[in-house]
Design an enzyme around this catalytic site. Structure first.
Site, mmCIF file in Angstrom:
data_model
loop_
_atom_site.group_PDB
_atom_site.id
_atom_site.type_symbol
_atom_site.label_atom_id
_atom_site.label_comp_id
_atom_site.label_asym_id
_atom_site.label_seq_id
_atom_site.Cartn_x
_atom_site.Cartn_y
_atom_site.Cartn_z
ATOM 1 N N HIS A 138 0.968 -1.451 -0.029
ATOM 2 C CA HIS A 138 0.145 0.014 -0.045
ATOM 3 C C HIS A 138 0.817 1.153 -0.010
ATOM 4 C CE1 HIS A 138 -3.630 -2.244 0.209
ATOM 5 N NE2 HIS A 138 -3.531 -2.602 1.771
ATOM 6 N N HIS A 212 -9.597 2.561 -0.203
ATOM 7 C CA HIS A 212 -9.671 1.669 0.774
ATOM 8 C C HIS A 212 -10.696 1.672 1.883
ATOM 9 C CE1 HIS A 212 -8.066 -1.736 3.029
ATOM 10 N NE2 HIS A 212 -6.914 -2.111 2.408
ATOM 11 N N GLU A 349 -11.689 -2.969 -3.227
ATOM 12 C CA GLU A 349 -10.735 -2.033 -4.024
ATOM 13 C C GLU A 349 -10.749 -2.338 -5.345
ATOM 14 O OE1 GLU A 349 -6.853 -2.700 -1.243
ATOM 15 O OE2 GLU A 349 -8.757 -3.766 -0.168
HETATM 16 C C1 GLA Z 1 -5.662 -4.868 1.666
HETATM 17 C C2 GLA Z 1 -4.999 -6.222 1.640
HETATM 18 C C3 GLA Z 1 -4.874 -7.033 2.985
HETATM 19 C C4 GLA Z 1 -4.632 -6.171 4.136
HETATM 20 C C5 GLA Z 1 -5.554 -4.883 3.876
HETATM 21 C C6 GLA Z 1 -5.289 -3.753 5.142
HETATM 22 O O1 GLA Z 1 -6.938 -5.210 1.593
HETATM 23 O O2 GLA Z 1 -5.243 -6.994 0.650
HETATM 24 O O3 GLA Z 1 -4.185 -8.087 3.027
HETATM 25 O O4 GLA Z 1 -3.178 -5.585 3.829
HETATM 26 O O5 GLA Z 1 -5.449 -4.184 2.961
HETATM 27 O O6 GLA Z 1 -4.940 -4.425 6.423
#
Ligand code: GLA
Length: 384
Positions: A138, A212, A349
């Site tokens: 991220h 997100h 997402e």
């Molecule tokens: C995304 C990832 C997850 C996790 C979340 C945040 O959705 O795919 O594995 O990292 O973000 O906690």
């Protein structure tokens, strides 16, 4: 009746008609609104604001220019009662300390990039390895979710919006090129939270920004999302290894607990014996969406039978990361001090596939000078 009386009656009608028009115009406009208030300051003294967007139907979205975060989203249930359907915090300080990306724009690259490395035009780049010192997750240590964006209010006939801009400098978190990212977060009068992205660069680079949000259509903090029903228009997922890195293959969903082509409760098969569910601790997978041609199409429908709220996801993107909140374990206390327990919310997402920088067979996330990347996602709310 004399001529004078007729004129008076006609004039009276005209005045009444005009008053009526003005009134209905005012009624139409009264709810559509944008207000701005101070939300606090970052450690280095940057002022942060909180914008409240209200659409013509009275739905409300709150957006801060710290992390481009949607902190609240109030939408009606089947009885018309508004509820906040996104998890978050009350204060800026909590968002600054947030480790779960609540409601934020993540970037430059959302999700994982294996070993924090990729090669572009023959040059190898190393990104911040912020997940257990192994993978890039991220956007790195200080991703787009942790910076202060420039903000401008936007009003159109059918929406109220905040246009956010962030210049990510050449070398930031290991990425090449000065990247300008524009994200317009709108609350439209057809009851959608619309997110429009426009990205440019001055050197060849890679990016895969996404939103997100953690959704719970019954209301944030009100219980788990296992009884929500979901439809995802996708024939396959990109399966992952034990570190949640895509293997590079496509796995057909037919006959597996990943098949949501027919709307199904999230909890119906989440505990089945399945290697992919084991790796993800539940659903934490990218769906390779059907009918990807760059146009906006409906790819997912989420329904909460309790409240009657429905959220449709429309996107121009090829992928949808469906994350069922598996890492939530009650240690995070969100709004009003509520503990966000296991699977109290889910993320949808919309983006390109994870680790695309290392899989040339996936839709490309490369951006070059002179190009403008454009992408739209709309989360549209209804009730039934
Ligand atoms: C995304 C990832 C997850 C996790 C979340 C945040 O959705 O795919 O594995 O990292 O973000 O906690």
């Amino acid at each position: 009746m004399g001529t004078r009386s007729i004129v008076i009656v006609v004039l009276a009608f005209v005045v009444l008609f005009m008053l009526g028009c003005e009134k209905s115009e005012r009624n139409g406009d009264t709810k559509m609104n944008i207000t701005k208030e101070a939300y606090g300051k970052t450690a280095d003294g940057k002022a942060v604001d909180l914008y409240t967007l209200t659409n013509a139907n009275g739905l409300v979205a709150k957006v801060t220019n710290f992390g481009a975060i949607v902190t609240e989203l109030w939408v009606p249930d089947r009885n018309g009662n508004l509820g906040n359907v996104v998890q978050g915090y009350d204060t800026l300080a909590e968002y600054i300390g947030c480790t779960a990306y609540f409601g934020a724009i993540v970037g430059r690259i959302g999700n994982r990039t294996a070993n924090g490395k990729f090669t572009l035009d023959g040059v190898e780049y190393t990104l911040a390895k912020n997940e257990r010192g192994v993978n890039h997750l991220h956007g790195g240590n200080v991703g787009f979710n942790k910076v202060v964006w420039d903000a401008a209010e936007v009003r159109t006939a059918d929406a109220v919006a905040v246009k956010l801009t962030y210049l990510s400098k050449d070398g930031e978190e290991g990425y090449p090129g000065n990247l300008t990212c524009n994200v317009t977060l709108s609350l439209t009068n057809d009851d959608a939270l619309k997110i429009e992205y426009q990205v440019t660069t001055d050197k060849p680079t890679v990016h895969n920004v996404t939103h997100h949000g953690y959704f719970n259509l019954a209301g944030e903090g009100s219980g788990d999302i296992l009884s929500h029903e979901i439809m995802i228009d996708a024939a396959s997922i990109t399966p992952v290894d034990k570190d949640l890195i895509p293997t590079g293959e496509l796995m057909p969903v037919a006959g597996t607990p990943f098949d949501f082509n027919k709307s199904t409760a999230i909890g119906a098969r989440i505990n089945e014996e399945n290697e992919q569910l084991k790796f993800g601790l539940g659903y934490d997978h990218n769906y390779a969406l059907n009918n990807y041609d760059g146009g906006l199409r409906k790819v997912c429908v989420l329904y909460d039978p309790k409240s009657g709220r429905v959220m449709e996801t429309h996107t121009t993107e090829p992928g949808l990361q469906f994350y069922s909140g598996n890492f939530l374990d009650g240690t995070i206390k969100g709004k009003g001090g509520k503990a966000y327990e296991h699977r109290y919310a889910l993320c949808l997402e919309t983006d390109h596939f994870p680790d695309s920088a290392n899989h040339p067979q996936f839709p490309s996330i490369v951006l070059r000078p002179g190009e403008t990347y454009k992408s739209t996602t709309a989360y549209k709310f209804l009730a039934k």
